[in-house]
Design an enzyme around this catalytic site. Sequence first.
Site, PDB file in Angstrom:
ATOM      1  N   ASP A  83       0.960  -1.098   0.098  1.00 19.27           N
ATOM      2  CA  ASP A  83       0.143   0.115   0.006  1.00 19.27           C
ATOM      3  C   ASP A  83       0.943   1.147   0.148  1.00 19.27           C
ATOM      4  OD1 ASP A  83      -1.757   2.168   0.615  1.00 19.27           O
ATOM      5  OD2 ASP A  83      -2.958   0.549   2.150  1.00 19.27           O
ATOM      6  N   HIS A  84       0.713   1.966  -0.679  1.00 17.36           N
ATOM      7  CA  HIS A  84       1.762   3.113  -1.235  1.00 17.36           C
ATOM      8  C   HIS A  84       1.318   4.116  -0.357  1.00 17.36           C
ATOM      9  CE1 HIS A  84       5.022   5.232  -3.315  1.00 17.36           C
ATOM     10  NE2 HIS A  84       4.825   4.981  -4.314  1.00 17.36           N
ATOM     11  N   ARG A  85       0.319   4.170   0.545  1.00 18.60           N
ATOM     12  CA  ARG A  85      -0.002   5.393   1.393  1.00 18.60           C
ATOM     13  C   ARG A  85       0.743   5.137   2.666  1.00 18.60           C
ATOM     14  NH1 ARG A  85      -6.153   4.178   1.947  1.00 18.60           N
ATOM     15  NH2 ARG A  85      -5.327   2.177   1.930  1.00 18.60           N
TER      16      ARG A  85
END
Length: 557
Positions: free
Chosen positions: A529-531
Amino acid sequence: MALVEVQVPDIGDFDEVAVIELLVKVGDTVKAEQSLITVESDKASMEIPSSTAGVVKELRVALGDKVKQGSVVLVVETAGASAAPAVSAAAAPAAAVAAAPSAAVASTSAAATTGPVEVRVPDIGDFKDVAVIEVMVKPGDTIKVEQSLITVESDKASMEIPSSAAGVLKDIKVKVGDKVNIGDLLAVLEGAVSAPGPAPVAAAVATLAAAPAAPVAQAFSPAPAQAPVATAPSAPAHNPLGHTAGLPHASPSVRKFARELGVPLNEVQGTGLKGRITADDVQAFTKAVMSGSVQTKAQAAKAPAPASGGAGSELGLIPWPKVDFAKFGPIERKEMSRIKKISGANLLRNAVMIPAVTNHDDADITELEAFRVLTNKENEKSGIKVTMLAFLIKACVAALKKFPEFNSSLDGDALIYKQYYHIGFAADTPNGLVVPVIKDADKKGVLQISQEMAELAKKARDGKLGPADMSGATFTISSLGGIGGRYFTPIINAPEVAILGVCKSQMEPVWDGKTFVPRLMLPLSLTWDHRVIDGAAAARFNAFLGQILSDFRRVLL
Ligand code: CAO
Protein backbone atom coordinates in the site's frame (compact mmCIF):
# COMPACT_ATOMS: atom_id res chain seq x y z
CA MET A 1 -39.65 28.61 49.74
CA ALA A 2 -42.93 27.23 48.47
CA LEU A 3 -43.98 23.98 46.89
CA VAL A 4 -46.01 24.50 43.75
CA GLU A 5 -47.83 21.83 41.78
CA VAL A 6 -47.46 22.51 38.08
CA GLN A 7 -50.49 21.41 36.14
CA VAL A 8 -51.31 20.79 32.54
CA PRO A 9 -52.91 23.98 31.28
CA ASP A 10 -55.86 24.27 28.95
CA ILE A 11 -54.77 22.30 25.95
CA GLY A 12 -57.91 22.83 24.02
CA ASP A 13 -59.95 19.88 22.93
CA PHE A 14 -57.22 17.41 23.74
CA ASP A 15 -58.48 14.86 26.18
CA GLU A 16 -56.17 12.34 27.76
CA VAL A 17 -53.01 12.85 25.76
CA ALA A 18 -50.02 10.58 26.28
CA VAL A 19 -46.81 11.70 27.91
CA ILE A 20 -44.14 10.71 25.45
CA GLU A 21 -41.12 12.51 26.82
CA LEU A 22 -39.92 13.72 30.21
CA LEU A 23 -37.69 16.70 29.65
CA VAL A 24 -36.68 17.29 33.29
CA LYS A 25 -35.88 15.16 36.30
CA VAL A 26 -36.01 15.55 40.06
CA GLY A 27 -33.33 17.99 41.21
CA ASP A 28 -33.34 20.00 37.96
CA THR A 29 -33.69 23.73 38.22
CA VAL A 30 -36.36 24.88 35.81
CA LYS A 31 -37.21 28.32 34.56
CA ALA A 32 -40.70 29.62 34.00
CA GLU A 33 -41.76 28.61 30.49
CA GLN A 34 -39.21 25.82 30.31
CA SER A 35 -40.66 22.72 28.69
CA LEU A 36 -41.31 19.95 31.21
CA ILE A 37 -42.88 17.14 29.24
CA THR A 38 -43.97 16.41 25.70
CA VAL A 39 -47.46 15.11 25.12
CA GLU A 40 -48.81 13.70 21.95
CA SER A 41 -52.20 12.94 20.53
CA ASP A 42 -52.68 11.25 17.21
CA LYS A 43 -52.73 14.68 15.63
CA ALA A 44 -50.02 16.77 17.18
CA SER A 45 -47.28 16.87 19.74
CA MET A 46 -46.59 19.69 22.11
CA GLU A 47 -44.38 20.55 25.00
CA ILE A 48 -45.92 21.55 28.31
CA PRO A 49 -43.99 24.37 29.94
CA SER A 50 -43.62 25.23 33.58
CA SER A 51 -45.71 28.06 34.94
CA THR A 52 -43.09 28.84 37.51
CA ALA A 53 -39.37 28.75 38.18
CA GLY A 54 -37.81 26.54 40.84
CA VAL A 55 -36.29 23.18 41.64
CA VAL A 56 -38.12 20.01 40.63
CA LYS A 57 -38.98 18.13 43.82
CA GLU A 58 -41.28 15.46 42.51
CA LEU A 59 -42.38 14.14 39.14
CA ARG A 60 -46.04 13.17 39.12
CA VAL A 61 -46.15 11.73 35.61
CA ALA A 62 -44.34 8.91 33.90
CA LEU A 63 -43.84 7.99 30.26
CA GLY A 64 -47.01 6.63 28.78
CA ASP A 65 -49.29 8.30 31.34
CA LYS A 66 -52.37 10.01 29.96
CA VAL A 67 -52.84 13.61 31.07
CA LYS A 68 -55.43 16.30 30.51
CA GLN A 69 -56.04 19.82 31.65
CA GLY A 70 -55.43 20.07 35.39
CA SER A 71 -53.26 16.95 35.69
CA VAL A 72 -50.32 17.65 37.99
CA VAL A 73 -47.08 17.26 36.09
CA LEU A 74 -44.63 17.86 38.89
CA VAL A 75 -43.96 19.71 42.11
CA VAL A 76 -41.55 22.58 42.06
CA GLU A 77 -39.96 24.29 45.02
CA THR A 78 -39.99 27.97 44.26
CA ALA A 79 -37.83 30.64 45.80
CA GLY A 80 -40.90 32.46 47.23
CA ALA A 81 -41.36 33.05 50.97
CA SER A 82 -44.49 31.07 51.59
CA ALA A 83 -44.17 27.53 52.84
CA ALA A 84 -46.09 24.35 52.15
CA PRO A 85 -48.78 23.22 51.62
CA ALA A 86 -48.26 23.02 47.89
CA VAL A 87 -50.32 25.33 45.82
CA SER A 88 -51.50 24.42 42.38
CA ALA A 89 -50.65 26.36 39.33
CA ALA A 90 -51.37 25.61 35.76
CA ALA A 91 -49.73 27.53 33.05
CA ALA A 92 -52.32 30.01 32.04
CA PRO A 93 -54.19 29.24 28.90
CA ALA A 94 -53.54 31.14 25.80
CA ALA A 95 -54.48 34.71 25.98
CA ALA A 96 -56.32 34.71 22.79
CA VAL A 97 -57.56 31.87 20.81
CA ALA A 98 -60.13 34.19 19.58
CA ALA A 99 -62.38 32.75 17.06
CA ALA A 100 -63.24 29.15 16.69
CA PRO A 101 -60.15 27.96 14.92
CA SER A 102 -60.52 26.57 11.52
CA ALA A 103 -58.62 24.45 9.13
CA ALA A 104 -56.66 26.01 6.35
CA VAL A 105 -59.48 28.17 5.21
CA ALA A 106 -60.87 28.10 1.77
CA SER A 107 -61.75 31.56 0.67
CA THR A 108 -65.07 30.51 -0.67
CA SER A 109 -67.70 29.36 1.71
CA ALA A 110 -69.68 27.60 -0.91
CA ALA A 111 -70.27 23.96 -0.24
CA ALA A 112 -69.17 23.08 -3.71
CA THR A 113 -67.48 24.84 -6.54
CA THR A 114 -65.51 23.99 -9.60
CA GLY A 115 -63.47 27.18 -9.78
CA PRO A 116 -60.06 27.72 -8.20
CA VAL A 117 -60.15 27.89 -4.40
CA GLU A 118 -57.55 29.56 -2.28
CA VAL A 119 -56.60 27.71 0.88
CA ARG A 120 -55.22 29.90 3.63
CA VAL A 121 -53.62 29.38 7.04
CA PRO A 122 -56.44 29.12 9.58
CA ASP A 123 -56.56 30.70 13.00
CA ILE A 124 -53.81 28.83 14.78
CA GLY A 125 -54.01 30.73 18.01
CA ASP A 126 -51.30 33.14 18.95
CA PHE A 127 -48.76 31.71 16.59
CA LYS A 128 -46.81 34.34 14.73
CA ASP A 129 -44.34 33.69 11.97
CA VAL A 130 -44.19 29.92 12.37
CA ALA A 131 -41.77 28.11 10.13
CA VAL A 132 -42.87 25.69 7.44
CA ILE A 133 -40.77 22.57 8.03
CA GLU A 134 -42.42 20.25 5.57
CA VAL A 135 -44.55 20.57 2.46
CA MET A 136 -46.52 17.37 2.13
CA VAL A 137 -48.20 17.87 -1.23
CA LYS A 138 -47.22 18.91 -4.72
CA PRO A 139 -49.02 20.42 -7.70
CA GLY A 140 -51.14 17.84 -9.45
CA ASP A 141 -51.98 15.98 -6.22
CA THR A 142 -55.61 15.30 -5.53
CA ILE A 143 -56.30 16.76 -2.13
CA LYS A 144 -59.03 15.64 0.23
CA VAL A 145 -60.67 17.71 2.88
CA GLU A 146 -58.62 17.41 6.10
CA GLN A 147 -55.57 16.24 4.23
CA SER A 148 -52.47 17.78 5.74
CA LEU A 149 -50.80 20.24 3.40
CA ILE A 150 -47.82 21.45 5.38
CA THR A 151 -46.22 21.06 8.78
CA VAL A 152 -45.29 24.15 10.75
CA GLU A 153 -43.21 24.29 13.84
CA SER A 154 -42.68 26.76 16.64
CA ASP A 155 -40.10 26.24 19.31
CA LYS A 156 -42.62 24.31 21.38
CA ALA A 157 -44.95 22.49 19.05
CA SER A 158 -45.26 21.13 15.58
CA MET A 159 -48.53 20.87 13.77
CA GLU A 160 -49.96 20.01 10.45
CA ILE A 161 -52.14 22.40 8.58
CA PRO A 162 -54.93 20.58 6.81
CA SER A 163 -56.91 21.64 3.81
CA SER A 164 -60.49 22.70 4.23
CA ALA A 165 -61.26 21.94 0.62
CA ALA A 166 -60.94 19.04 -1.76
CA GLY A 167 -59.67 19.29 -5.31
CA VAL A 168 -56.58 19.11 -7.45
CA LEU A 169 -53.65 21.13 -6.17
CA LYS A 170 -52.84 23.73 -8.76
CA ASP A 171 -50.29 25.76 -6.90
CA ILE A 172 -48.55 25.53 -3.55
CA LYS A 173 -47.62 28.96 -2.32
CA VAL A 174 -45.18 28.13 0.46
CA LYS A 175 -41.92 26.29 0.70
CA VAL A 176 -39.85 24.82 3.51
CA GLY A 177 -38.35 27.62 5.57
CA ASP A 178 -41.09 30.16 4.87
CA LYS A 179 -42.73 31.79 7.86
CA VAL A 180 -46.52 31.81 7.88
CA ASN A 181 -49.29 33.59 9.79
CA ILE A 182 -53.03 33.40 9.96
CA GLY A 183 -54.61 34.17 6.61
CA ASP A 184 -51.50 33.52 4.52
CA LEU A 185 -52.24 31.89 1.20
CA LEU A 186 -51.11 28.26 1.24
CA ALA A 187 -52.43 26.68 -1.88
CA VAL A 188 -54.79 26.99 -4.79
CA LEU A 189 -57.06 24.06 -5.58
CA GLU A 190 -58.91 23.56 -8.79
CA GLY A 191 -62.19 21.78 -9.29
CA ALA A 192 -62.36 22.30 -5.61
CA VAL A 193 -65.01 21.39 -3.15
CA SER A 194 -64.75 23.24 0.11
CA ALA A 195 -66.03 21.95 3.40
CA PRO A 196 -69.32 23.41 4.36
CA GLY A 197 -70.28 25.17 7.52
CA PRO A 198 -68.57 27.60 9.78
CA ALA A 199 -66.26 25.12 11.44
CA PRO A 200 -64.75 23.12 8.66
CA VAL A 201 -63.07 19.83 9.18
CA ALA A 202 -59.57 20.16 10.40
CA ALA A 203 -56.83 18.10 11.79
CA ALA A 204 -55.55 19.02 15.17
CA VAL A 205 -53.58 22.15 15.53
CA ALA A 206 -51.40 22.60 18.53
CA THR A 207 -50.77 26.16 19.41
CA LEU A 208 -48.47 27.85 21.81
CA ALA A 209 -49.71 31.03 23.33
CA ALA A 210 -47.29 33.87 23.52
CA ALA A 211 -48.42 35.29 26.81
CA PRO A 212 -48.51 34.39 29.53
CA ALA A 213 -46.32 31.61 28.37
CA ALA A 214 -48.67 28.73 28.25
CA PRO A 215 -49.18 26.06 25.67
CA VAL A 216 -52.59 25.70 24.25
CA ALA A 217 -53.41 22.85 22.03
CA GLN A 218 -56.47 23.56 20.04
CA ALA A 219 -57.96 20.52 18.45
CA PHE A 220 -60.76 21.12 16.12
CA SER A 221 -63.87 19.07 16.07
CA PRO A 222 -63.09 16.10 13.91
CA ALA A 223 -66.01 16.29 11.55
CA PRO A 224 -68.68 18.66 10.58
CA ALA A 225 -72.10 17.77 11.76
CA GLN A 226 -73.32 17.86 8.25
CA ALA A 227 -71.72 15.45 5.83
CA PRO A 228 -69.64 17.19 3.26
CA VAL A 229 -70.37 16.82 -0.39
CA ALA A 230 -69.63 13.65 -2.22
CA THR A 231 -66.01 14.22 -3.13
CA ALA A 232 -64.83 14.73 0.39
CA PRO A 233 -66.80 12.82 2.95
CA SER A 234 -64.51 9.89 3.37
CA ALA A 235 -61.52 12.04 4.11
CA PRO A 236 -59.87 10.16 6.92
CA ALA A 237 -58.80 11.74 10.13
CA HIS A 238 -55.19 12.57 9.81
CA ASN A 239 -53.13 9.40 9.85
CA PRO A 240 -50.26 9.64 12.27
CA LEU A 241 -48.41 6.95 10.37
CA GLY A 242 -48.45 9.16 7.35
CA HIS A 243 -47.13 11.88 9.53
CA THR A 244 -44.37 9.64 10.78
CA ALA A 245 -43.55 8.51 7.30
CA GLY A 246 -43.12 12.07 6.13
CA LEU A 247 -41.50 13.48 9.21
CA PRO A 248 -39.43 11.72 11.83
CA HIS A 249 -41.20 11.16 15.10
CA ALA A 250 -39.62 13.72 17.40
CA SER A 251 -40.52 16.69 19.50
CA PRO A 252 -39.88 20.21 18.22
CA SER A 253 -36.99 20.73 20.61
CA VAL A 254 -35.33 17.50 19.45
CA ARG A 255 -35.88 18.55 15.86
CA LYS A 256 -34.24 21.88 16.58
CA PHE A 257 -31.35 20.15 18.35
CA ALA A 258 -30.86 17.83 15.36
CA ARG A 259 -30.94 20.75 12.95
CA GLU A 260 -28.31 22.59 14.98
CA LEU A 261 -26.02 19.56 14.80
CA GLY A 262 -26.81 18.90 11.17
CA VAL A 263 -28.17 15.46 12.04
CA PRO A 264 -30.51 13.96 9.41
CA LEU A 265 -33.35 13.07 11.75
CA ASN A 266 -34.91 10.61 9.35
CA GLU A 267 -31.78 8.44 9.69
CA VAL A 268 -31.89 8.35 13.49
CA GLN A 269 -33.35 5.29 15.16
CA GLY A 270 -35.78 6.41 17.86
CA THR A 271 -35.65 4.60 21.19
CA GLY A 272 -38.42 6.58 22.85
CA LEU A 273 -42.02 5.64 23.24
CA LYS A 274 -43.49 4.44 19.93
CA GLY A 275 -40.08 4.79 18.30
CA ARG A 276 -39.89 8.47 19.08
CA ILE A 277 -36.49 10.09 18.57
CA THR A 278 -35.13 11.60 21.77
CA ALA A 279 -32.30 14.07 22.33
CA ASP A 280 -30.20 11.13 23.55
CA ASP A 281 -30.80 9.34 20.24
CA VAL A 282 -29.58 12.39 18.34
CA GLN A 283 -26.52 12.56 20.55
CA ALA A 284 -25.79 8.84 20.16
CA PHE A 285 -26.16 9.15 16.38
CA THR A 286 -23.75 12.08 16.33
CA LYS A 287 -21.21 10.13 18.36
CA ALA A 288 -21.54 7.10 16.08
CA VAL A 289 -21.00 9.23 12.97
CA MET A 290 -18.02 10.98 14.54
CA SER A 291 -16.42 7.66 15.48
CA GLY A 292 -16.97 6.37 11.96
CA SER A 293 -19.12 3.43 13.03
CA VAL A 294 -22.12 4.89 11.22
CA GLN A 295 -22.31 6.71 7.91
CA THR A 296 -25.04 9.14 7.04
CA LYS A 297 -26.68 8.61 3.67
CA ALA A 298 -24.97 11.75 2.44
CA GLN A 299 -21.58 10.39 3.49
CA ALA A 300 -22.30 7.03 1.91
CA ALA A 301 -23.21 8.75 -1.33
CA LYS A 302 -19.79 10.38 -1.35
CA ALA A 303 -17.98 7.15 -0.41
CA PRO A 304 -15.49 6.15 -3.06
CA ALA A 305 -16.23 2.56 -3.98
CA PRO A 306 -19.07 0.15 -3.81
CA ALA A 307 -18.07 -3.14 -2.23
CA SER A 308 -19.90 -5.26 -4.69
CA GLY A 309 -22.34 -5.61 -7.41
CA GLY A 310 -21.91 -2.13 -8.80
CA ALA A 311 -22.76 -1.54 -12.41
CA GLY A 312 -19.91 0.94 -12.70
CA SER A 313 -21.94 4.12 -12.53
CA GLU A 314 -21.08 4.56 -8.83
CA LEU A 315 -17.49 5.27 -9.88
CA GLY A 316 -18.46 7.44 -12.78
CA LEU A 317 -17.53 4.61 -15.16
CA ILE A 318 -19.44 3.51 -18.19
CA PRO A 319 -21.88 0.70 -17.39
CA TRP A 320 -20.76 -2.92 -17.33
CA PRO A 321 -21.36 -4.47 -20.78
CA LYS A 322 -24.53 -6.48 -20.94
CA VAL A 323 -24.14 -9.15 -23.56
CA ASP A 324 -26.56 -11.83 -24.64
CA PHE A 325 -23.96 -14.60 -24.69
CA ALA A 326 -26.53 -17.13 -25.88
CA LYS A 327 -26.46 -15.32 -29.20
CA PHE A 328 -22.97 -16.66 -29.79
CA GLY A 329 -23.32 -20.22 -28.53
CA PRO A 330 -24.72 -22.47 -25.81
CA ILE A 331 -24.37 -21.21 -22.24
CA GLU A 332 -25.12 -22.31 -18.70
CA ARG A 333 -25.75 -19.86 -15.84
CA LYS A 334 -24.53 -20.81 -12.34
CA GLU A 335 -24.77 -18.73 -9.17
CA MET A 336 -21.38 -17.95 -7.66
CA SER A 337 -20.58 -19.61 -4.33
CA ARG A 338 -21.13 -17.65 -1.14
CA ILE A 339 -17.35 -17.52 -0.58
CA LYS A 340 -16.78 -16.12 -4.06
CA LYS A 341 -19.42 -13.45 -3.57
CA ILE A 342 -17.98 -12.36 -0.25
CA SER A 343 -14.34 -12.49 -1.32
CA GLY A 344 -15.25 -10.76 -4.60
CA ALA A 345 -16.75 -7.82 -2.75
CA ASN A 346 -13.67 -7.52 -0.55
CA LEU A 347 -11.25 -7.88 -3.43
CA LEU A 348 -13.06 -5.19 -5.40
CA ARG A 349 -12.98 -2.76 -2.48
CA ASN A 350 -9.30 -3.45 -1.83
CA ALA A 351 -8.36 -3.19 -5.50
CA VAL A 352 -10.20 0.11 -5.90
CA MET A 353 -9.35 1.77 -2.61
CA ILE A 354 -5.70 0.88 -2.12
CA PRO A 355 -3.02 2.57 -4.20
CA ALA A 356 -1.16 -0.69 -4.59
CA VAL A 357 2.20 -1.31 -6.24
CA THR A 358 3.88 -4.67 -6.83
CA ASN A 359 7.64 -5.35 -6.72
CA HIS A 360 8.93 -8.55 -8.31
CA ASP A 361 12.12 -10.25 -7.25
CA ASP A 362 13.76 -13.70 -7.11
CA ALA A 363 15.14 -15.56 -4.15
CA ASP A 364 17.77 -18.26 -4.39
CA ILE A 365 16.32 -21.18 -2.42
CA THR A 366 18.73 -23.87 -3.61
CA GLU A 367 20.09 -24.69 -0.16
CA LEU A 368 16.75 -24.16 1.57
CA GLU A 369 15.00 -26.59 -0.75
CA ALA A 370 17.75 -29.17 -0.10
CA PHE A 371 17.27 -28.64 3.64
CA ARG A 372 13.47 -28.95 3.27
CA VAL A 373 13.79 -32.23 1.37
CA LEU A 374 16.22 -33.54 4.02
CA THR A 375 13.93 -32.44 6.86
CA ASN A 376 10.99 -34.22 5.29
CA LYS A 377 13.07 -37.35 4.91
CA GLU A 378 14.15 -37.22 8.53
CA ASN A 379 10.59 -36.53 9.70
CA GLU A 380 8.93 -39.03 7.45
CA LYS A 381 7.51 -40.97 10.36
CA SER A 382 6.05 -37.90 12.04
CA GLY A 383 3.60 -37.48 9.20
CA ILE A 384 4.35 -33.77 9.06
CA LYS A 385 5.29 -32.54 5.62
CA VAL A 386 7.30 -29.35 5.56
CA THR A 387 6.51 -27.18 2.54
CA MET A 388 8.29 -24.12 1.23
CA LEU A 389 5.39 -22.03 2.44
CA ALA A 390 6.20 -22.80 6.08
CA PHE A 391 9.74 -21.47 5.57
CA LEU A 392 8.33 -18.46 3.79
CA ILE A 393 6.10 -17.69 6.76
CA LYS A 394 9.09 -17.74 9.10
CA ALA A 395 11.15 -15.64 6.67
CA CYS A 396 8.33 -13.10 6.38
CA VAL A 397 8.07 -12.77 10.16
CA ALA A 398 11.77 -11.88 10.23
CA ALA A 399 11.24 -9.30 7.48
CA LEU A 400 8.17 -7.87 9.21
CA LYS A 401 10.19 -7.44 12.38
CA LYS A 402 12.86 -5.57 10.45
CA PHE A 403 10.31 -3.45 8.51
CA PRO A 404 7.46 -2.92 10.99
CA GLU A 405 5.32 -0.75 8.68
CA PHE A 406 4.61 -3.92 6.66
CA ASN A 407 2.93 -5.30 9.79
CA SER A 408 0.79 -2.20 10.34
CA SER A 409 -2.66 -0.96 9.43
CA LEU A 410 -3.98 2.47 8.56
CA ASP A 411 -6.30 4.12 11.07
CA GLY A 412 -7.29 7.49 9.65
CA ASP A 413 -4.10 9.52 9.63
CA ALA A 414 -2.35 7.15 12.03
CA LEU A 415 -0.65 3.78 11.67
CA ILE A 416 -1.35 0.91 14.02
CA TYR A 417 1.85 -1.09 14.46
CA LYS A 418 0.98 -4.60 15.52
CA GLN A 419 3.38 -6.33 17.85
CA TYR A 420 2.11 -9.76 17.00
CA TYR A 421 2.74 -11.74 13.82
CA HIS A 422 -0.32 -13.55 12.52
CA ILE A 423 0.30 -14.69 8.95
CA GLY A 424 -2.58 -15.45 6.61
CA PHE A 425 -2.13 -17.81 3.67
CA ALA A 426 -4.45 -17.95 0.68
CA ALA A 427 -5.95 -21.39 0.25
CA ASP A 428 -7.66 -22.59 -2.87
CA THR A 429 -10.84 -24.55 -2.11
CA PRO A 430 -13.55 -25.99 -4.37
CA ASN A 431 -15.81 -23.14 -3.26
CA GLY A 432 -13.30 -20.36 -3.69
CA LEU A 433 -10.45 -18.58 -2.02
CA VAL A 434 -10.15 -18.39 1.77
CA VAL A 435 -7.38 -17.07 3.99
CA PRO A 436 -6.73 -19.08 7.16
CA VAL A 437 -4.33 -17.54 9.64
CA ILE A 438 -1.31 -18.97 11.47
CA LYS A 439 -1.41 -17.11 14.77
CA ASP A 440 1.80 -16.00 16.51
CA ALA A 441 3.99 -17.39 13.76
CA ASP A 442 6.99 -15.73 15.42
CA LYS A 443 6.63 -18.09 18.38
CA LYS A 444 6.33 -21.26 16.33
CA GLY A 445 8.87 -23.45 14.56
CA VAL A 446 8.69 -24.53 10.91
CA LEU A 447 7.44 -27.99 11.86
CA GLN A 448 4.57 -26.63 13.96
CA ILE A 449 3.68 -24.12 11.27
CA SER A 450 3.66 -26.89 8.64
CA GLN A 451 1.40 -29.01 10.79
CA GLU A 452 -1.05 -26.17 11.53
CA MET A 453 -1.06 -25.17 7.88
CA ALA A 454 -1.95 -28.69 6.78
CA GLU A 455 -4.79 -28.79 9.33
CA LEU A 456 -6.12 -25.37 8.33
CA ALA A 457 -5.83 -26.20 4.60
CA LYS A 458 -7.84 -29.38 5.16
CA LYS A 459 -10.46 -27.50 7.17
CA ALA A 460 -10.61 -24.98 4.34
CA ARG A 461 -11.13 -27.62 1.69
CA ASP A 462 -13.82 -29.26 3.85
CA GLY A 463 -15.56 -25.90 4.29
CA LYS A 464 -15.09 -26.09 8.05
CA LEU A 465 -13.06 -22.97 8.76
CA GLY A 466 -14.61 -20.77 11.43
CA PRO A 467 -14.31 -16.99 11.64
CA ALA A 468 -11.62 -17.33 14.32
CA ASP A 469 -9.48 -19.38 11.89
CA MET A 470 -9.59 -16.55 9.37
CA SER A 471 -9.26 -13.41 11.43
CA GLY A 472 -6.48 -11.29 12.83
CA ALA A 473 -3.90 -11.62 10.06
CA THR A 474 -1.24 -8.94 9.97
CA PHE A 475 0.30 -10.01 6.64
CA THR A 476 -0.70 -12.54 3.98
CA ILE A 477 1.16 -14.89 1.66
CA SER A 478 -0.44 -16.19 -1.50
CA SER A 479 1.48 -19.15 -2.87
CA LEU A 480 0.90 -20.52 -6.33
CA GLY A 481 4.18 -22.42 -6.06
CA GLY A 482 2.50 -25.81 -6.16
CA ILE A 483 0.74 -24.86 -9.38
CA GLY A 484 3.00 -22.79 -11.62
CA GLY A 485 3.43 -19.38 -13.16
CA ARG A 486 6.19 -16.81 -12.87
CA TYR A 487 4.91 -13.66 -11.19
CA PHE A 488 1.54 -12.15 -10.38
CA THR A 489 0.08 -9.15 -8.59
CA PRO A 490 -1.79 -10.26 -5.48
CA ILE A 491 -4.42 -7.93 -4.03
CA ILE A 492 -3.81 -6.68 -0.50
CA ASN A 493 -6.03 -8.20 2.15
CA ALA A 494 -7.21 -4.99 3.90
CA PRO A 495 -6.70 -3.74 6.53
CA GLU A 496 -3.27 -5.26 6.03
CA VAL A 497 -0.87 -3.14 4.01
CA ALA A 498 1.13 -5.73 2.08
CA ILE A 499 0.90 -9.24 0.64
CA LEU A 500 3.55 -11.58 -0.73
CA GLY A 501 2.80 -13.61 -3.84
CA VAL A 502 4.98 -16.63 -4.51
CA CYS A 503 5.23 -18.66 -7.71
CA LYS A 504 6.85 -21.91 -8.71
CA SER A 505 10.57 -22.12 -8.16
CA GLN A 506 12.70 -23.39 -11.00
CA MET A 507 16.32 -24.00 -11.83
CA GLU A 508 17.91 -21.07 -13.60
CA PRO A 509 21.40 -20.18 -14.73
CA VAL A 510 22.67 -17.57 -12.30
CA TRP A 511 25.93 -15.64 -12.82
CA ASP A 512 28.15 -16.07 -9.76
CA GLY A 513 30.75 -13.52 -10.92
CA LYS A 514 32.76 -16.07 -12.82
CA THR A 515 30.35 -18.40 -14.42
CA PHE A 516 26.69 -19.35 -14.74
CA VAL A 517 25.63 -21.82 -12.10
CA PRO A 518 22.31 -23.68 -11.82
CA ARG A 519 20.30 -22.27 -8.89
CA LEU A 520 16.73 -22.87 -7.71
CA MET A 521 15.08 -19.49 -7.97
CA LEU A 522 11.80 -18.57 -6.27
CA PRO A 523 9.77 -15.74 -7.86
CA LEU A 524 8.46 -13.25 -5.30
CA SER A 525 5.79 -10.63 -5.93
CA LEU A 526 5.27 -8.15 -3.10
CA THR A 527 2.21 -5.88 -3.34
CA TRP A 528 2.18 -2.95 -0.91
CA ASP A 529 0.00 0.00 0.00
CA HIS A 530 1.76 3.11 -1.25
CA ARG A 531 0.02 5.25 1.39
CA VAL A 532 2.02 3.41 4.02
CA ILE A 533 5.06 1.98 2.28
CA ASP A 534 7.53 3.53 -0.15
CA GLY A 535 9.02 1.76 -3.14
CA ALA A 536 12.49 1.74 -1.60
CA ALA A 537 11.20 0.05 1.56
CA ALA A 538 9.44 -2.54 -0.58
CA ALA A 539 12.62 -3.26 -2.55
CA ARG A 540 14.56 -3.59 0.74
CA PHE A 541 11.89 -5.92 2.15
CA ASN A 542 12.15 -8.19 -0.89
CA ALA A 543 15.95 -8.08 -0.85
CA PHE A 544 16.01 -8.95 2.85
CA LEU A 545 13.57 -11.79 2.25
CA GLY A 546 15.83 -13.05 -0.54
CA GLN A 547 18.86 -12.99 1.80
CA ILE A 548 17.04 -15.00 4.45
CA LEU A 549 15.71 -17.54 1.98
CA SER A 550 19.15 -18.01 0.47
CA ASP A 551 20.69 -18.50 3.92
CA PHE A 552 18.06 -19.35 6.48
CA ARG A 553 20.52 -19.01 9.37
CA ARG A 554 19.87 -15.28 9.10
CA VAL A 555 16.43 -15.82 10.66
CA LEU A 556 18.29 -16.34 13.92
CA LEU A 557 20.02 -12.97 13.76
N1 CAO B 1 7.91 -23.87 -6.02
C1 CAO B 1 7.95 -25.15 -6.45
N2 CAO B 1 7.20 -26.11 -5.89
C2 CAO B 1 6.41 -25.78 -4.88
C3 CAO B 1 6.35 -24.49 -4.39
C4 CAO B 1 7.15 -23.50 -5.00
N3 CAO B 1 7.12 -22.24 -4.61
N4 CAO B 1 5.47 -24.46 -3.39
C5 CAO B 1 4.99 -25.69 -3.26
N5 CAO B 1 5.54 -26.47 -4.14
C6 CAO B 1 5.31 -27.88 -4.33
C7 CAO B 1 5.30 -28.60 -3.02
O1 CAO B 1 6.60 -28.92 -2.60
C8 CAO B 1 4.49 -29.79 -3.35
O2 CAO B 1 5.29 -30.69 -4.07
P1 CAO B 1 5.31 -32.24 -3.70
O3 CAO B 1 3.90 -32.71 -3.77
O4 CAO B 1 6.19 -32.82 -4.71
O5 CAO B 1 5.85 -32.33 -2.33
C9 CAO B 1 3.46 -29.25 -4.32
O6 CAO B 1 4.01 -28.05 -4.83
C10 CAO B 1 2.13 -28.94 -3.74
O7 CAO B 1 2.26 -28.07 -2.64
P2 CAO B 1 0.98 -27.60 -1.88
O8 CAO B 1 0.31 -26.55 -2.72
O9 CAO B 1 0.15 -28.76 -1.52
O10 CAO B 1 1.49 -27.02 -0.55
P3 CAO B 1 1.84 -25.55 -0.18
O11 CAO B 1 2.23 -25.55 1.22
O12 CAO B 1 2.79 -24.96 -1.11
O13 CAO B 1 0.44 -24.74 -0.33
C11 CAO B 1 -1.79 -24.12 0.03
C12 CAO B 1 -0.65 -24.99 0.52
C13 CAO B 1 -3.01 -24.36 0.89
C14 CAO B 1 -1.39 -22.67 0.13
C15 CAO B 1 -2.05 -24.48 -1.43
O14 CAO B 1 -2.57 -25.77 -1.53
C16 CAO B 1 -3.01 -23.54 -2.11
O15 CAO B 1 -4.22 -23.57 -1.92
N6 CAO B 1 -2.45 -22.68 -2.98
C17 CAO B 1 -3.23 -21.79 -3.79
C18 CAO B 1 -3.26 -20.44 -3.20
C19 CAO B 1 -3.95 -19.51 -4.13
O16 CAO B 1 -4.94 -19.84 -4.74
N7 CAO B 1 -3.42 -18.30 -4.28
C20 CAO B 1 -3.90 -17.37 -5.21
C21 CAO B 1 -4.51 -16.27 -4.48
S1 CAO B 1 -4.81 -14.91 -5.50
O17 CAO B 1 -6.05 -15.41 -6.36
